[in-house]
Motif scaffolding. Structure first.
Motif, mmCIF file in Angstrom:
data_model
loop_
_atom_site.group_PDB
_atom_site.id
_atom_site.type_symbol
_atom_site.label_atom_id
_atom_site.label_comp_id
_atom_site.label_asym_id
_atom_site.label_seq_id
_atom_site.Cartn_x
_atom_site.Cartn_y
_atom_site.Cartn_z
ATOM 1 N N VAL A 130 0.847 -1.203 0.000
ATOM 2 C CA VAL A 130 0.000 0.000 0.000
ATOM 3 C C VAL A 130 0.879 1.248 0.000
ATOM 4 C CG1 VAL A 130 -1.738 1.289 1.279
ATOM 5 C CG2 VAL A 130 -1.852 -1.186 1.207
ATOM 6 N N LEU A 131 1.872 1.243 0.875
ATOM 7 C CA LEU A 131 2.751 2.412 1.002
ATOM 8 C C LEU A 131 3.470 2.706 -0.311
ATOM 9 C CD1 LEU A 131 4.359 4.567 2.515
ATOM 10 C CD2 LEU A 131 5.809 2.761 3.430
ATOM 11 N N VAL A 158 2.724 1.754 -3.413
ATOM 12 C CA VAL A 158 1.859 2.183 -4.509
ATOM 13 C C VAL A 158 1.670 3.698 -4.421
ATOM 14 C CG1 VAL A 158 -0.482 2.073 -5.438
ATOM 15 C CG2 VAL A 158 0.667 -0.016 -4.759
ATOM 16 N N TRP A 159 1.530 4.184 -3.220
ATOM 17 C CA TRP A 159 1.363 5.627 -3.009
ATOM 18 C C TRP A 159 2.665 6.381 -3.316
ATOM 19 C CZ3 TRP A 159 -0.940 9.807 -3.419
ATOM 20 C CH2 TRP A 159 -0.824 10.903 -2.554
ATOM 21 N N ILE A 160 3.799 5.792 -2.909
ATOM 22 C CA ILE A 160 5.083 6.441 -3.208
ATOM 23 C C ILE A 160 5.287 6.551 -4.715
ATOM 24 C CG2 ILE A 160 7.594 6.080 -3.149
ATOM 25 C CD1 ILE A 160 7.277 5.070 -0.298
ATOM 26 N N PHE A 182 1.124 12.466 -7.491
ATOM 27 C CA PHE A 182 1.416 13.061 -6.189
ATOM 28 C C PHE A 182 2.355 12.218 -5.322
ATOM 29 C CE2 PHE A 182 -2.772 14.373 -7.624
ATOM 30 C CZ PHE A 182 -2.641 15.745 -7.608
ATOM 31 N N GLY A 183 2.956 11.181 -5.911
ATOM 32 C CA GLY A 183 3.780 10.278 -5.118
ATOM 33 C C GLY A 183 5.145 10.842 -4.761
ATOM 34 N N LEU A 184 5.706 10.297 -3.709
ATOM 35 C CA LEU A 184 6.999 10.761 -3.195
ATOM 36 C C LEU A 184 8.103 10.641 -4.240
ATOM 37 C CD1 LEU A 184 8.828 11.656 -0.819
ATOM 38 C CD2 LEU A 184 8.988 9.254 -0.179
ATOM 39 N N ASN A 207 8.087 10.823 -7.520
ATOM 40 C CA ASN A 207 8.098 11.915 -8.497
ATOM 41 C C ASN A 207 8.300 13.276 -7.846
ATOM 42 O OD1 ASN A 207 8.025 10.493 -10.834
ATOM 43 N ND2 ASN A 207 5.794 10.487 -10.999
ATOM 44 N N VAL A 208 7.902 13.406 -6.591
ATOM 45 C CA VAL A 208 8.174 14.652 -5.863
ATOM 46 C C VAL A 208 9.690 14.867 -5.785
ATOM 47 C CG1 VAL A 208 8.095 15.758 -3.593
ATOM 48 C CG2 VAL A 208 6.060 14.649 -4.519
#
Lengths: 296, 296
Positions: free
Chosen positions: A123-124, A126-128, A133-135, A137-138
């Motif tokens: 889960v973590l 997929v969000w990253i 908005f993921g980490l 690409n940030v």
């Protein structure tokens, strides 16, 4: 009298190991033979099984396009993930072994990711790897690099999962660290007297002394990584376009989603043989290079 | 003349010495910087997890994101945990984990006692077979085991996840405990036998109390293995009221694909018990990893 004592001890011995004997028969030997029998069958669990002899294997090797695909995807992941993890873990262990202050603090920080449960980890990450908005690409945008598609790109999905796997290297790192700490300091002192530089000490002392541990971890890591499942199942569903269709995920689909139990068992047997051959090859070609201290 | 030369040498030596010290300080400083950078990289996903879990919906969709949520949305945790009945999942997971860990602990120590302290024909051969099962990919056994449990009517109960633990408790744990039991001095057990203690008594009253560190390591790894297990519950559990935390989180991810703050809150809650275990038993943890990794 003596004989009967020995006899008694043997009876106790078999009594104590009886759980594992039963377990071996019920949960290991039986199922292995069961899987072999199943692999000659076509069976959906509801209708009676039909004997097809080598039909499943013929389909696997000659008809099924996804078999080579999933095997390649898994091999690619293993070839990327295992060396990256081993090298990183070894480097971190060497860094931690320099007698620096706060070693146990850093060891804790590096170890923590490896105890995160697989689903929470999925889960973590997929969000990253979220494109908008993921980490990941940030961080790239800070370096003025355009956004990457990560899990949604056929080319990047496996490298992304390899990066993810490099996060959880706590286990091999701690093992390497303990191994490094076990190398007798006298070896390095003797080398210092002889004027050896860092590199030759590393190459002629550290690596040979660590080789049994490196070898053991390497073999176990390969066997374990070949069975990667949850990342493909939870994060990418094998996609995009089967680019992350891991072998065990493919077995799972045939067996538990499409109820082709015979085909699934045949696929599993093929994996078993592949892992066995790889393990034997590693032992054959690398095992000889391992340095073992004289047995005490 | 002589005095001058000495002074020059001393000055040279002092110069050299301070250069050496500077080098040393510089070296450990750069090591420290490397370690800190590594620690930040390792900690970043955790920070991202926590930060997202405390954001309101609108803040989740910000680019570039803010690391400190404003306002802090503690409500996410309450909402996420009430939308999905996580307390039931926790109860189920605790039940399964507790019963399996108990089985592993009893069964593996029982068998290890037989292998370590009793002599009987075929002992070493049987032990080698038990060890070789560690190399076996579990997926090969999974399909026949599934069929077996289906015929027993155990699918969609906790039994397939618990009962196997009582049959040997895993080759690896037997191996670990056997190593430990062998190191316990024979005089202790012989004395107990002379006092009329049976083998069961020796195992229960002498060996087990002396093996607490090794048993703790087994408990920790068994706990982690069962708490984090995903494939087992995925295959055997169907009805939502029997879900484990891992299954619950996975289905949560399927339903709330874009509620990242809720997903991160739920993930944090899933990770927490593991973290608590880790920090309360860190010493045993690290020692356990080392025991398991070095003795191969």
């Amino acid at each position: 009298m003596r004989l009967s004592l020995r006899h008694k001890e043997a009876v106790w011995g078999y009594f104590f190991i009886s759980p594992v004997i039963l377990g071996l028969i019920i949960f290991t030997l039986g199922p292995i033979l069961g899987a072999l029998w199943l692999s000659f069958m076509r069976w959906d669990i509801f209708t009676p099984p039909k004997l097809v002899w080598l039909g499943n294997f013929k389909d696997i090797f000659f008809e099924d396009n996804l078999f080579p695909k999933s095997l390649w995807v898994t091999t690619y992941y293993v070839l990327g993930s295992v060396p990256v993890r081993m090298v990183l873990a070894f480097l971190l262990a060497m860094l931690l072994n320099t007698g620096i202050k706060g070693m146990s603090f850093f060891r804790t920080v590096y170890y923590l990711p490896s105890i995160v449960p697989a689903v929470a980890n999925a889960v973590l990450w997929v969000w990253i790897f979220n494109v908008e908005f993921g980490l990941a690409n940030v961080l790239l945008s800070r370096l003025h690099i355009p956004k990457l598609l990560w899990l949604q790109s056929e080319e990047l999905v496996i490298p992304s999962l390899i990066i993810m796997s490099a996060w959880g290297i706590g286990q091999p790192m701690v093992i390497f660290l303990a191994g490094l700490q076990n190398i007798p300091i006298q070896l390095y002192e003797a080398a210092d007297v002889d004027g050896a530089n860092w590199w030759s000490k590393f190459w002629h002392i550290t690596i040979p002394m660590m080789s049994p541990i490196i070898f053991f971890n390497f073999v176990l890591n390969i066997i374990y990584t070949f069975q990667v499942f949850s990342a493909g199942y939870l994060m990418t569903d094998g996609g995009p376009n089967n680019a992350s269709l891991f072998y065990v995920l493919y077995i799972y689909r045939h067996t538990f989603q499409w109820l082709e139990l015979g085909y699934g068992a045949a696929l599993a047997w093929v994996l078993f043989v592949i892992i066995l051959v790889i393990t034997l090859l590693i032992f054959r070609y690398l095992g000889g290079r391992v340095y073992y201290e004289e047995a005490v | 003349m002589v005095g001058e030369a000495v002074e020059r040498d001393v000055r040279g030596a002092r110069f050299l010495f301070s250069r050496y010290q500077l080098l040393k300080v510089g070296r450990s400083l750069s090591l420290l910087v490397l370690l800190i950078v590594g620690a930040v990289v390792m900690a970043l996903p955790f920070c991202w997890l926590l930060s997202t879990s405390l954001k309101e919906d609108s803040q989740v969709w910000l680019f570039p994101p803010e690391w400190i949520p404003n306002p802090i949305a503690w409500r996410n945790y309450i909402d996420a945990l009430t939308i999905f009945p996580f307390h039931i999942y926790f109860k189920n997971t605790f039940t399964i984990t507790f019963l399996s860990v108990l089985g592993i602990l009893l069964s593996s120590s029982f068998c290890a006692y037989g292998f370590a302290r009793l002599r009987f024909p075929g002992r070493d051969f049987i032990f080698m077979i038990v060890l070789s099962t560690m190399m076996l990919p579990p997926i090969v056994l999974l399909i026949p085991q599934f069929i077996m449990f289906k015929y027993l009517g155990w699918v969609n109960t906790f039994r397939p996840l618990i009962v196997p633990a009582y049959f040997g408790g895993g080759a690896f744990n037997i191996f670990l405990l056997r190593q430990f039991f062998r190191a316990i001095p024979g005089e202790l057990t012989d004395a107990a036998r002379i006092d009329g203690c049976s083998e069961l008594g020796v195992y229960w009253k002498i060996i087990l109390p002396l093996s607490k560190p090794a048993l703790t390591a087994v408990v920790i790894f068994a706990f982690l293995g069962h708490w984090n297990d995903f494939l087992g519950p995925l295959i055997y559990i169907n009805s939502p009221e029997k879900f484990t935390v891992s299954l619950g989180l996975a289905s949560f991810m399927d339903v709330y694909t874009t509620k990242w703050n809720f997903l991160m809150a739920a993930s944090t809650v899933t990770i927490t018990p593991v973290l608590i275990l880790f920090f309360s038993a860190q010493r045993y943890f690290i020692r356990g990893v080392i025991l398991t990794g070095l003795k191969g």
